[in-house]
Every structure is written in structure tokens, then in C-alpha cells.
Scaffold this motif. Structure first.
Motif, PDB file in Angstrom:
ATOM      1  N   SER A  22      21.963  87.233  55.164  1.00 59.01           N
ATOM      2  CA  SER A  22      22.608  88.291  54.393  1.00 59.01           C
ATOM      3  C   SER A  22      24.011  88.527  54.922  1.00 59.01           C
ATOM      4  N   LYS A 360      26.339  94.882  50.176  1.00 53.29           N
ATOM      5  CA  LYS A 360      25.657  93.800  50.893  1.00 53.29           C
ATOM      6  C   LYS A 360      25.142  92.738  49.923  1.00 53.29           C
ATOM      7  N   TRP A 361      25.088  91.505  50.439  1.00 51.85           N
ATOM      8  CA  TRP A 361      24.580  90.369  49.665  1.00 51.85           C
ATOM      9  C   TRP A 361      23.459  89.687  50.436  1.00 51.85           C
ATOM     10  N   GLU A 362      22.439  89.277  49.709  1.00 50.72           N
ATOM     11  CA  GLU A 362      21.360  88.476  50.281  1.00 50.72           C
ATOM     12  C   GLU A 362      20.969  87.424  49.248  1.00 50.72           C
ATOM     13  N   THR A 363      20.229  86.427  49.689  1.00 49.01           N
ATOM     14  CA  THR A 363      19.778  85.391  48.767  1.00 49.01           C
ATOM     15  C   THR A 363      18.266  85.245  48.834  1.00 49.01           C
ATOM     16  N   GLU A 364      17.712  84.785  47.721  1.00 52.54           N
ATOM     17  CA  GLU A 364      16.278  84.496  47.657  1.00 52.54           C
ATOM     18  C   GLU A 364      16.103  83.170  46.921  1.00 52.54           C
TER      19      GLU A 364
END
Length: 399
Positions: A22, A360-364
Motif C-alpha cells: 500500500s 491511500k492506495w492499495e491493490t488486490e
């Protein structure tokens, strides 16, 4: 590691593996994303944007009394000539989430380096702007935000505050306007301007009349149908439409299908609690309910919902679609016509949109679908500095 630093290598193609953790946008990147949102919404030039570095922010309000001059008498202290009343206004942001799912092909074949960052941010900002616009206008905070299923339930929008605390007029009031057609015209706009206390009309350049795009077009057509001089500013195409030197701002997402209560129509309550996802409700009295009628459940609350009756059996009403919200027993059930629209007059600085820079950024990763979801979380809030400086004209309708 900042978000930008993950994408400094422009020579390599970005793949799902590029996002291994993240990341938080830097202050500069957050401001750029906020600019994208604002530029694609009606907020630009029509509201006050507060960029926040923390979840809460206090805004000082200062009101100066209307009379500050007194006679000056020799050897006499006149006392304070300026009456200053200080007050504070608080912004407290609520967290919301946005998810964009990108296919592997898009990541691998089309977009590289920082161009991908910019493309993705603009894409999400475009959709976010639409939803935030509507939240800013019609949000209605519910008592327990943890039960919210829609961002509208997190804040009190500006039109909501105007309806509850501002000066409210009804465009279909025959006693006030002589007819119940609800069409926009100068007499209605005149009443709206006169309903705004004089002390807020000093600088009309800061005032805004916010209307739905269709209502704006109706007023444009009204002006075009007049017999006027060739020197009329309307014919010359000088600037946007105004009334009494106050700009009219067309808001594309301002609805023209708001519920308008039918005078003498159905007015009952839910007999028991109804869960979301069902197409049946139980009412206390169904004697006046018929198939085809349009009803509003919880009108004016954070659970307001418009439904259409499919059939009636005793006190059980079958709806044409499933309920979106859950509803408590005793919630109002009223017959409405879904053809209303609202107009809001105020100083644009009175409408406050707070957005926190902590984005905020996150990946899945979805291996089976060969795609990756980019998940963005941000925090926002809305406020009105002075509800007394709001005038709402409800019940407008488009021709």
C-alpha cells in the motif's frame, strides 16, 4: 515510499506485480488528485474547498454587527463600536473508498510509467466527482455512521441543511406565486432573492443560484422567447445566465425527479421493520394505496427511498423493485410525484467541502479474472458556515 516513487521507471511496463504494498500519496500528489476531483465537479467556483492535513479542522467564523458608527462626544467614551461575535465551525472527515478494477491487458499493453498514474487518478476522480457532488448536495447523516450503506448517510449535505435550517420556499405555493406549475420564472427568482436577508446580499458576485441543468435550460428558453432589444446581454451571449446580477450555475447532477408530496395523498407508516433487498412492505393502512402509485419511504431522513407499487394485498404492498435501504417500523410512507427539483441561493463561500490529503492506495490481485483492483481510501466532510444565508426553493419542475 511515496506513491510516485513506485513509478519512476518509465522504461518498464507496469504490471500488477509493480504494486507490492500500500502507498500514501504525497502532499503534492494528493493536491493534484483533489484538483482533478474539483475540476470535474460543480464544486469549482461554487463552493469553498478546505484541504485538510488531519481528520479534523476548526474554521473560525467572525460576524460583524450591522451598526458600528456612533456619535463622537467630547470627553466621553462611546464604548466598543464594533460588536464582534466569534464562533467556530468544525470539519470531521469520514472515510470513503473507491475501487477500480484494471485488466492485465490494460496494464501490460497500453499504459506505462507516470502516465498510468495520471490516467488512473483522472479516471477515479471523474467518477468520484459525480458521487461527491450528490453527497455534498443531498447527504443526510444517520445517527450511527457504522450502519451506513451509502456515502449519503455520512454527512449533512447543503440542500439538506437549507431545508432544515435555512429559508425555504415552495415553487408550487399558489398563495405565493399564483399557480402550482413549479416552472422557473423571474417572479420566483425575485422571491428567492428577497428571502435572503439583506446583510448577505452585499457582494452579489459571491452569490450563486444553483439549479439543475434542465431548469437552467428552461430559464434560458424563457429568456430566448422574450421580445427584447438587440442590445440585450442575453442575445449578445455575454457570460452565463444571471438574475439580479447573481450568476446561475447549472449543476448537471442536481436531480429533476426529487419526491414531491401529493397533497391529500397516501400518508401512512410501516407496520414493522423491513430489511433491505425485499420487494414487500407491510403498512399500517393500505386503504388508499393502489398499483402504479409512487411512494416515498422515510421522506426527509437518511433512509429516504422512492418505490413504485406493483400490487396490494390487504396491508402487504409488493414493490416493482427491491428496497435499497432497511427501514424501521413506524417509518413514514407517503405518496409522491417524482418530478421535483431544488434551487439554492447562497454565497459560494458558505458551502464548505473538506477533503483530507491523507489519500491511500492499495491493490488486490484477482488471478482468476486476470485483473487487479486499485483501492483508494480518502476522507471527506461537508459543512455550511451560516445556515441563515441559505435560501432553498423546492418543488421546481422542468417543462
Amino acid at each position: 515510499m511515496s506513491f510516485a516513487k513506485q513509478f519512476v521507471n518509465k522504461s518498464s511496463v507496469i504490471t500488477p506485480a509493480s504494486f507490492t504494498a500500500s502507498a500514501a500519496l504525497s502532499k503534492e500528489e494528493a493536491d493534484r488528485f483533489i484538483d482533478y476531483v474539483v475540476d470535474q465537479s460543480f464544486l469549482k467556483n461554487n463552493a469553498r474547498i478546505e484541504r485538510m492535513n488531519a481528520p479534523t479542522k476548526t474554521i473560525a467564523k467572525v460576524g460583524i454587527g450591522r451598526k458600528i458608527l456612533k456619535p463622537a462626544k467630547s470627553a466621553t467614551d462611546p464604548g466598543n463600536t464594533v460588536s464582534i461575535v466569534t464562533d467556530q465551525l468544525g470539519l470531521e472527515t469520514k472515510e470513503i473508498i473507491a475501487i477500480a478494477e484494471i485488466s492485465d491487458d490494460s496494464l501490460e499493453d497500453n499504459i506505462e510509467g507516470d502516465a498510468f498514474v495520471d490516467h488512473l487518478m483522472r479516471m477515479i476522480a471523474s467518477q468520484a466527482a459525480n458521487e461527491l457532488d450528490f453527497m455534498c448536495m443531498y447527504g443526510k447523516r444517520i445517527p450511527n455512521p457504522n450502519e451506513a450503506t451509502d456515502i449519503l448517510q455520512l454527512v449533512n449535505g447543503w440542500f439538506t441543511v437549507a431545508r432544515e435550517q435555512g429559508h425555504v420556499l415552495n415553487a408550487r405555493d399558489t398563495g405565493l406565486f399564483g399557480d402550482a406549475n413549479g416552472y422557473i420564472d423571474p417572479p420566483k427568482l425575485s422571491r428567492v432573492v428577497k428571502a435572503l436577508p439583506n446583510k448577505y446580499r452585499g457582494n452579489k458576485g459571491n452569490l450563486r443560484i444553483l439549479v439543475a441543468d434542465d431548469i437552467y435550460q428552461d430559464y434560458n428558453d424563457y429568456l430566448g422567447a422574450r421580445a427584447v432589444s438587440t442590445a440585450d446581454p442575453y442575445l449578445l451571449g455575454v457570460g452565463r445566465l444571471t438574475y439580479s446580477n447573481i450568476p446561475l450555475s447549472a449543476v448537471s447532477l442536481l436531480p429533476v425527479d426529487r419526491p414531491v408530496e401529493v397533497v391529500g395523498g397516501v400518508a401512512t407508516t410501516l407496520a414493522n421493520a423491513q430489511a433491505a433487498g425485499t420487494d414487500k412492505i407491510q403498512v399500517a393502512d393500505a386503504s388508499d394505496i393502489e398499483a402504479g402509485q409512487t411512494l416515498a419511504l422515510g421522506l426527509g431522513t437518511g433512509y429516504e427511498e422512492v418505490v413504485t407499487v406493483a400490487s396490494v394485498s390487504g396491508t402487504t404492498i409488493t414493490l416493482q423493485s427491491d428496497l435499497y435501504y432497511p427501514h424501521d417500523a413506524g417509518a413514514s410512507v407517503k405518496q409522491i410525484t417524482p418530478n421535483g427539483s431544488d434551487l439554492l441561493l447562497t454565497d459560494y463561500r458558505n458551502l464548505i467541502f473538506g477533503i483530507q490529503r491523507d489519500i491511500k492506495w492499495e491493490t488486490e490481485r484477482h488471478a482468476r479474472r486476470r485483473s487487479t483492483s486499485f483501492v483508494m481510501t480518502l476522507r471527506v466532510d461537508t459543512q455550511v458556515e451560516n445556515p441563515d444565508a441559505l435560501v432553498l426553493l423546492e418543488g421546481l419542475t422542468s417543462k
